[in-house]
Every structure is written in C-alpha cells, then in structure tokens.
Scaffold this active site. Structure first.
Site, PDB file in Angstrom:
ATOM      1  N   HIS A  11     -11.006  -6.208  13.147  1.00 29.25           N
ATOM      2  CA  HIS A  11     -10.001  -5.198  13.474  1.00 29.25           C
ATOM      3  C   HIS A  11     -10.559  -3.814  13.788  1.00 29.25           C
ATOM      4  O   HIS A  11      -9.840  -2.799  13.666  1.00 29.25           O
ATOM      5  CB  HIS A  11      -8.953  -5.110  12.351  1.00 29.25           C
ATOM      6  N   ASP A  23      -5.489  -3.486   2.244  1.00 26.86           N
ATOM      7  CA  ASP A  23      -5.687  -2.491   3.311  1.00 26.86           C
ATOM      8  C   ASP A  23      -4.546  -1.486   3.429  1.00 26.86           C
ATOM      9  O   ASP A  23      -4.732  -0.383   3.935  1.00 26.86           O
ATOM     10  CB  ASP A  23      -5.934  -3.184   4.656  1.00 26.86           C
ATOM     11  N   ASN A  24      -3.349  -1.885   3.001  1.00 26.33           N
ATOM     12  CA  ASN A  24      -2.201  -0.961   3.003  1.00 26.33           C
ATOM     13  C   ASN A  24      -1.112  -1.596   2.153  1.00 26.33           C
ATOM     14  O   ASN A  24      -1.257  -2.728   1.678  1.00 26.33           O
ATOM     15  CB  ASN A  24      -1.707  -0.656   4.425  1.00 26.33           C
ATOM     16  N   CYS A  56      -3.439  -1.278   8.891  1.00 23.63           N
ATOM     17  CA  CYS A  56      -4.623  -2.089   8.628  1.00 23.63           C
ATOM     18  C   CYS A  56      -5.905  -1.608   9.285  1.00 23.63           C
ATOM     19  O   CYS A  56      -6.922  -1.408   8.631  1.00 23.63           O
ATOM     20  CB  CYS A  56      -4.337  -3.534   9.020  1.00 23.63           C
ATOM     21  N   ASP A  72      -4.674  -8.283   3.097  1.00 19.74           N
ATOM     22  CA  ASP A  72      -3.971  -7.798   4.279  1.00 19.74           C
ATOM     23  C   ASP A  72      -2.482  -7.648   3.950  1.00 19.74           C
ATOM     24  O   ASP A  72      -1.804  -8.644   3.673  1.00 19.74           O
ATOM     25  CB  ASP A  72      -4.169  -8.818   5.411  1.00 19.74           C
ATOM     26  N   ASP A  73      -2.001  -6.421   3.938  1.00 17.95           N
ATOM     27  CA  ASP A  73      -0.582  -6.140   3.639  1.00 17.95           C
ATOM     28  C   ASP A  73      -0.163  -6.608   2.253  1.00 17.95           C
ATOM     29  O   ASP A  73       1.026  -6.811   2.009  1.00 17.95           O
ATOM     30  CB  ASP A  73       0.358  -6.800   4.670  1.00 17.95           C
TER      31      ASP A  73
END
Lengths: 595, 595
Positions: free
Chosen positions: A141, A288-289, A78, A38-39
C-alpha cells in the site's frame, strides 16, 4: 544530582539495554515482528472489552506482554498510516497526503500515480545495516508502480498485494489486484487467489500465516536476525475467512476474520517458542486505523467506547489496539499509559537493532523501549492492573520525537522518575534545568510517570487535532459532507455529539474544542471555554502546536494525481503467467477525495 | 442414552456439587459474599476495556475467577434491581414498580410509602434455614418505614442507609438520610457522616470496608457460614472518595470512587485468603444498573460499547459488569457467555446453601452454579479467552428460570453438552425428547454451549424488550420526554440511533425492533423486517414472551404512593441521639415519575 548525570545515566541505560539484547553467546540483535491489522478497531479484542471475547491468543499475548491503551496511528486511513510506520514520519512529511481539497483523506488505490519517494528511508532499509533480513507479508500500500516496489525499499522478500483486495474487476475497466511473490506477480485476487464475496470464504490468512511461519523458520535456521512485517487484511471490507472459521463467531463474518487472525497470531507466537527464539524476538501487534464503522456491523469492527471510526480524527478513527510481547524482556501483564504512536515502532525497532534514526530529517517516532523495559526495574505487578508509580530510575521514553520538533524544540520535557527535567536542545542536549515536583509537573510527566508527548491528527495537510497528556484539542471538526451523509455514508453511526460530529467543516483554531480523555474517552463533553482547566490545557497545548507547525516542512504530496494507465495492468511477471493486460491511454487527472 | 438418564445425571451432579461444598472436615456450606455496586457501568473495569485501567484488584479477581460479559440487572434503576436480587423475582412480581404512568421508572426515595412486602421471601431469610448469619453493609433501598427494616427481612446485622445519599437537606423540608447500625440509627449523612459535596471527600467506603472485614472475621472465628451483602454507593452521584483516593484517578472524581472500591475489594479478598476461607467463600461482583450517563463525565461512569445508560432499557442501562470468584471451585481466567441476571444470584446462593427456591411462587433466577463449576470438567484454559466448546458432561444451567415460566413452560430447552434436550414439563420434568445437532440447535444451546434463557427489560409494568440468545427485541423504545430532554436531561449523551433512542414512546409490539447483540452490541443496526434472520428470531422470541406475559401475576405495586410524612424524620434510635424531627401532616399523594 546534576542534570548532565541524568542524561549520562539515561544513555548508559540505553547502551546497556542494547548491549544485552543478544542471546547468550550470540551478540545478535533481537528479531522484530510487527503484526499490523487492517481496519481493526480498539474495541475488537477481548482484552479491550469486546463482549464476545473471541481473541484468546491476542488476550494471552497481552497477559504475557504489555498493553498500550493509549496507542495511536498516524492517520485515520490505511496507506498513510503504513507509510508513517515504515518511515517513522507523519504522512505530511513523507508525502502520503493530498492537497486536493481542505482536510481530505487520501490513500493508495491502483490509479494513484504517487508512492513512497526514494528519498524516504524505510525501516527494512535501515535495519539492513545491522544485518537484518526483512520480509513483508500482506498489503504493501505504498505504491504499486515499479519504483515503489517493496524490494526496492529495503525488503528482501514479499508475499502479498500492493493495494486493497477490492474487486472483482472485469480486467477491462479495471484489473484485479495482483499478488506478488518477491519481484513478480504470481496471480490476482478473485482469479488465482479467490475471495468469495457471497460467502466470505478466502484462504488468504492461511497463506499469509504459512508465509510467516516459513520465513521465521528459515531465518532461525540461518541464525540471521529478521524483520517480519505481517500486514494481513482479512478485517478490511470485504472481510473474509477460511472455511474452518466461517460462521464460528458470535460477531458474524467480521468476527470470523478476527478469530482466524487471532488463531494465526497464536500459531506464530507458538512457533517462536517452539523454535526457541521467543526471548530474542520483539513482537508488536497493532492496527492501521480505527474500525470502519461504515461497514458495520457485518463487515466492520468496534472502536469500543471511542467516538466514530476510520476516516475521522476522533478517537475511534485513530486510537488502536496495541500489545508488545517479548518474553523475558518485557514484563508480563503490564499496562503502559504512555501515549504511543505507530511511528514509534520505527524508532523502537531501530533502537532494538542498536541503530540511530536518520539524523538528516525530522523523525516523529520515539523509542518505546524504555517504557517497555523499565517495568523490569519495578516490582512485579498484578495482571492488567495499573502500573504503580515508582520513584528512582523510572525513566520515561525520550529523544526521538524531540528531534522531530527541530529546529527549535525548546522546553521539551524529559522525565527521569522523581526528577523532571526540561531540556533545551537543537540536535542534541544543550542545557537542562531541573524541576523538583515529582508528581505532576505541568507539561512533564503525569502522576503515573508517563511522559506527555503530543499526538497529531491530520486529514490531508490540515492539522485537525492534537492530544497532549489527557487533553485533546480539536482545531477542526468534520465527519463528512451532508451530501455524502444523506447518501448513507456515515462514519459515526448511532453517534452524534452536537457541534463535534459535524457535517460541515467547523473551524476551531482560535478556540479549540478540548476534551479530557481520561474522564471522557468518548469525546462527548467539551470543556467549558471559561474554565480554568480549559485555559490551562490550552496554555500547554498552544506552544506545542506552534512549534510543530513552524518547524514543519511538508513532503511532496503523493496522493494528488490519478491515472487509469498506471493501474496493475501488466505487473512484472505477467508475461510468464500470460496475464498481461493492455493499459489505456495515459490521462493524468486530479484524484477525487470526497472526505 | 435415555433422556431420564440425562436428568438423573444432572441431579446427581447438583447433589455432588452441593455435598462437596463444605471445607474438609466441616460439612458447612460456603460463605456467600455479594458485592453490589451502585450505578457502576459495564465499561468501568479495566477487564471490561476501561482505557485507564485503574481496577487492578477487580481485574485480578476476574483473572482468578470467571467473567460474565452477558450479565444483566433486572431493572435500569437501583431499588427495583435490589429488590429483584434479594427476592429472585422481577420487580413486576415483587412490587417494585409503578403503575402511575406508562413505562415509568420508579424507585425508593424517602417519601415513598411502599417497600418490600412481608409476603416476599428474601435471600437472607431463606439462608437462615441453612444456618447462615447475614449482614447488609451499605444501601438497603427496599423501604425505610419500620415494617421494611432489613432485620425484619432476614438480615442479622446492618450498617448503612435506607435510601440514596442525596442531600444535604435542611431537616425541615426534608431530613437527611439516617445511617443505621442494626435496629437503630447512629447518625445522618452530612451530619455525623459527612460528605463534602464540593471536594467529594467522604470516609464512607472506608467505613463500609471495615464493617465487611469485621463481620467476616467474626463469622470465621465463630465458624458460622455467612452471607454478606456489600452494597456500597460511592459511585452513585454525588460520588465520593476518602482523602487518600481523591485526585488519584485519570478519570476524575468518579474514577477516584472506583479506585477506592477496587482497593477495598482487594482488601476483602485478601482478608478471605488470610483467614483461610477463600476456598469456602463464593464471591460475586456486579452492579445494580448501568452507569448514570446523565451525571457523566464528572460523576458518572462508562457503559463501554453499549447504548445509553441508567433509566433506559438499552444495553447500557441493564448490562452489568459481573465477576464470580471462588478459588479452587470456579476455575480461574474463564469467560462464560451464559446470559445471567442479578436474580440468578438469589437462586445460585440458595443452591450453594443446599436449599431449593420457594416453590409457592414464580422465581426468575436460575442457578449459575453449573455454568460456573462445569469449567472444572474442562481443560484449563487461557486467560480471558473464549471458553472452548467441549462435548461430554458440559452441562448448561437449568431449572429455576424454567419454573418461573409456569404454568405451561413447554419447550423449555435443556442442554447437556453434546446432547440437546427439549423438555416439556409443568412443575417437574415430564417428558424429554432428544435432538442430535450438537452445534447450533435453534432455541437450545448456542454453539458455545450456552443455554438461551430470556432476559426481560421492564419500565414500570411495561415490557420494553426481551433478549433471547443473541437477539434482543424492543417492543417499546423511549429514553425520556422531549420536555425533559430539552431541559438537559439526557440518558444517551452523544448517542442517537434514529427511531431507537426516541423521545416519544414508540410502540413496536407488533413488529419489534430486533438487534443481534453479537454483531451489534451497541444496538445501532436493527435487522431488516424482511430478512429471514428477523423472521427466525421473531419466531423464537414470540412464544417466550407470550408465555411470560400469560403466566405473569403482577405484585401489588409499591411505588405509586408518596407522602412527606413517611420520610426519615424520626427513625428508631433518634431519641438517644436527640435527633428526632417532627414529621409534617400525612398527605398521601401519587408519586411523580417523569421518565
């Protein structure tokens, strides 16, 4: 050699690969383990050049597996990325976008009304056909209202949360985010699952690790193929780590979180080896990003040499660390320069299970399996070196993303090593023509034998940019508004490329800004409009984009409407815990997406 | 354990290490091979995160050796750095600086009058005492007038040039740079040694490779210990590569040059192995300064996540790729977070030869040997992972840089693993006091067991910045003048950190800008002046800087005076070739150093 022969041989290879996947005596497809961060940014791993080099387990995973330095997510945010991973489709197709404003990022906070539509077919749902048991650990999410529950979309088990771990909330204006075990909540963040915002202490990664290890053990014991989607969120602000890791990183709290995840990945891989199923388990690590530079340096990571970060369609926002690991199948210590996408994990996973992607819709993911397995046909290579070009049966990945280009994906290039093939087909191969230049056929393989598929960069329903081979064309540039920027919201701290990292939306659709990502991975030096190189690149990119846009049928946008009443006031199971809250009156509103 | 015991034990280890260096049966010190790149950046190697990963040989060298991610040059410009490497002293001491303006970079073009003073003692000269034969292949850059000739400063052989390969010149206003074999020129660039500025083709790296291989073979046959200083310049603009490499890189011509060098390094290491002397040869790879971003992307490299490049005292200008390789001695696949300097190669090389650095002058280099060899005391570790903290005899490097802090280097920290020792000494150890906190003693070892020595960043005679441990303090910030910048001279393209990458010289001597390089390697987020962390860091840095400045005796500046008459008009040997040119009238002038 006739073109048809090439295709037949290609299919044969796929069939052989699939048939050979089962362990000795057990004709069972391999387990699939997707580790989604995540990030986390491209530059956060030692093997990607993070100077502190605090990820020995992930670096070892890369040394034992295959690195994809040119791997992309599907969106710089995300929740759309996660929807893309599980559907194999761009957010613009699966509905994880907004039309509320031009080029606006949108995600899935708890006031969102939308979520994953029933019409989408998710990876775990499809894998069921091949007998897989699926679990999601961590952040879902894809919507938190009952119809969006992961167990309604193919997963058999869930431990984790439907939204980001923001908070703590007061449970009056906003409820804290619930944590679910399967169908029911078992507590809430900041309540039963504490996160100390001051110290950064939280035990969640340890819990997620145990959930993963337990699931793997159970499936191994039952001899069932499994799909485990391990979507941990410790590197998303507010970043957290458990006590033994707090204060141990040279990088501060963000590094503590990375170290704990790295340690957990090491334990997961070891457990596969200890259980004797490493050689029948495909593992892929990505994020995710890009790193959220707005939270840097204390709560945000690194995008290495790339421009900007999360929220933007520059490389820092969408290029991801990516490592494939499958001992005995994916050769160790290799680097693939194949442009890969998070959506490819959908199609790759189906290929592993011996399944076809759905034929009734456009699928944007292609199978990376040939790119991963072809190394077996080659000489063993140096660690972390360049995969040398080899002739013969050096097949490039193919097919699935081509299908996404329906209804008329003519001139989609195929590559079979020293042969380059342009195919014209609709739903299947129709006709093929050969081209003989083995080294650098425009629009076909580059000289490394890497097939050029496009990567599309969207914000909302606006196509901001596309990458084809080494060339990236920006049709729109924007970081965020002057108004936000002046308030200190900076997606590109310390970076400023004149005319590129703009605070007004700049249109370049007629004359895109084009960068050569090999020479200029940081997107600092746009090619001169008058150069031959620019015109050549544009000539190749233009038809690919036109084709994509003409064929595109956008999904129903899911991220337009917000409503305080749909928040996690009374999730299933709240009664048993005495934790049901009363929702306010239902007032649907247009969501506000400022950037 | 008494403090004296620790010191004794330390000396014993050094003695043991040195004594054990010879190959079995041959009490001969190891060969020393320094591979010095020209304008190659930290981010240019695959192992340092370059996305194209086109350096398989250097990456393998790292996998088989030890990586130093925190390794620095002594100056952001080529010729002062090279002088520092060979003298073990900061340019401010050895004279390779200018006082012509405030904070001005200066180097050694062919109109420079100065060069390496006779009073400086160079590494090859010192190594002679231990029986070494020394050769320099490539760029000398320490002065081209007769008294500065490398064979007058300890080298036994030379093949290469005295200055950068700029040109072509017309041999009337300026002569082309000569290429020497030993005492005499054998031709000139663009004449006998062509460089095609249009195509980038030049055969020089191949010639330099053959010179290296030939020298190594000869010394091995004669069983003489050798020092080879391989100072190739293909990555300095105008970048060049030989025909087989041109057009082969995804990174353009700069990448072609890198690939050819990488290939050459591979061949050199293989030759050591083929000759059976790999285990008796210490090899170190690094670069003279950061990538020249002003030449990017076509002729300049990458500084990875670091700020700016060559000419600046930001991390991109001075942090360098660094790999040590010595099979059987330096354990494979390790990472050392020791802050290292190019000047440490001087002292390390002397240690290898069993020699002491000169005692009659300040030496800025320390021996990295303990940091490199201590790994042998530890468990074998994962590839490219973090070197785990271990107690016991985990010694940190020590001594030489301490001496540079004379006359009063009190409170210089020593580290002996779980013991942290503060020593108070002048020219030798005087008294020692123990501190017991094993993990994070301020001013001593950090928690990785890495000793905190300072790195000083100069421009001319101005101390711009200092790094101590993870903290870097800027006393002055400047990239270049507005006037130059407006003409397109940009040392930080695409980067702009407000108040940091300034175009006016900004003084911060009273309240330096401080960055934590672990959390913020890109120097984007200065610590808040009011924070405890800032005050703590400043408290540690201030006495180190004061000590340094109080003890500093600057050398005679060599780079102030220029004269057209001293250019390479008639180098020795020109008569034999009929290539003597007539110098103009001697007119000494103040050199112009605009940035």
């Amino acid at each position: 050699m006739a073109a048809v022969t090439a295709v037949t041989r290609w299919r044969l290879l796929l069939v052989l690969s699939t048939a050979a996947l089962g362990a000795a005596g057990a004709p069972q497809p391999p387990n699939i383990l997707l580790l989604l961060m995540d990030d986390m940014g491209w530059g956060d791993l030692g093997v990607y050049g993070e100077p502190s080099r605090e990820t020995p387990n992930l670096d070892r995973m890369a040394a034992e597996g295959m690195l994809f330095p040119n791997f992309y997510t599907a969106n710089p945010l995300c929740s759309p990325s996660r929807a893309a991973l599980l559907t194999g489709r761009l957010p613009i197709r699966n509905g994880f976008y907004t039309t509320s404003g031009h080029a606006r990022n949108a995600y899935t906070p708890q006031e969102i009304v939308g979520g994953i539509p029933d019409s989408e077919r998710l990876l775990p749902e499809l894998l069921k056909e091949a007998g897989y048991v699926s679990k999601i650990v961590g952040k879902w999410h894809l919507g938190h209202r009952p119809q969006f529950h992961p167990l309604k979309h193919g997963f058999d088990e869930w431990f984790g949360s439907p939204n980001c771990h923001f908070g703590p909330y007061d449970n009056r204006a906003r409820p804290n985010i619930p944590v679910y075990r399967d169908w029911e909540m078992v507590g809430r963040y900041y309540e039963e699952f504490p996160i100390n915002l001051k110290t950064g202490e939280a035990n969640l990664t340890q819990i997620y690790l145990q959930e993963a290890l337990d699931f793997i053990r159970r499936q191994q014991a039952a001899r069932r193929p499994f799909f485990l989607y391990w979507a941990v969120d410790a590197t998303h602000a507010p970043v957290y780590a458990s006590k033994p890791f707090l204060g141990t990183s040279q990088r501060g709290r963000y590094g503590d979180a990375v170290r704990e995840i790295d340690d957990s990945v090491g334990k997961i891989l070891h457990s596969l080896q200890d259980l004797g199923i490493a050689e029948s388990t495909f593992v892929f690590f990505t994020s995710d990003n890009g790193a959220a530079l707005i939270s840097a340096p204390k709560q945000g990571g690194s995008n290495g040499p790339f421009l900007c970060g999360k929220q933007t369609t520059f490389e820092g926002g969408m290029r991801e660390p990516a490592v494939a690991w499958w001992p005995g199948r994916i050769p160790a210590g290799q680097v693939s320069h194949q442009l890969g996408s998070i959506m490819d994990l959908f199609t790759t996973s189906l290929s592993l299970a011996g399944l076809e992607p759905p034929r009734d819709r456009a699928i944007d993911g292609l199978s990376l399996l040939p790119a991963m397995l072809q190394g077996q046909l080659m000489d063993s290579v140096h660690h972390f070196g360049l995969r040398p070009w080899r002739g013969g049966e050096n097949l490039c990945p193919v097919t699935s993303r081509a299908k996404a280009l329906e209804p008329d994906p003519s001139h989609v290039p195929l590559c079979t090593g020293i042969l380059c093939v342009r195919s014209h087909f609709l739903s299947s191969f129709r006709s093929l023509s050969l081209c003989s230049d083995k080294m650098s056929v425009p629009g076909c393989c580059d000289r490394m034998g890497v097939l050029k598929w496009p990567i599309f960069y969207y914000r909302g329903n606006t196509l901001m940019a596309v990458t084809l081979g080494q060339y990236k064309a920006h049709f729109w540039t924007w970081t965020n508004s002057w108004e936000e920027f002046r308030q200190g919201i900076d997606f590109c701290p310390g970076q400023n490329v004149s005319g590129v990292t703009t605070h007004t939306q700049e249109e370049h659709t007629r004359l895109p800004l084009i960068f050569h990502l090999g020479r200029d991975p940081g997107e600092r030096f746009p090619l001169s409009f008058a150069s031959t190189e620019y015109l050549d690149a544009l000539r190749r990119i233009t038809p690919v984009v036109r084709q994509h846009q003409e064929a595109l049928i956008p999904g129903q946008p899911q991220l337009n409407v917000c409503n305080q009443a749909v928040m996690n006031w009374a999730p299933p199971g709240c009664e048993k815990l005495g934790k049901c809250l009363t929702p306010p009156e239902s007032v649907p509103e247009k969501c506000s997406w400022p950037h």
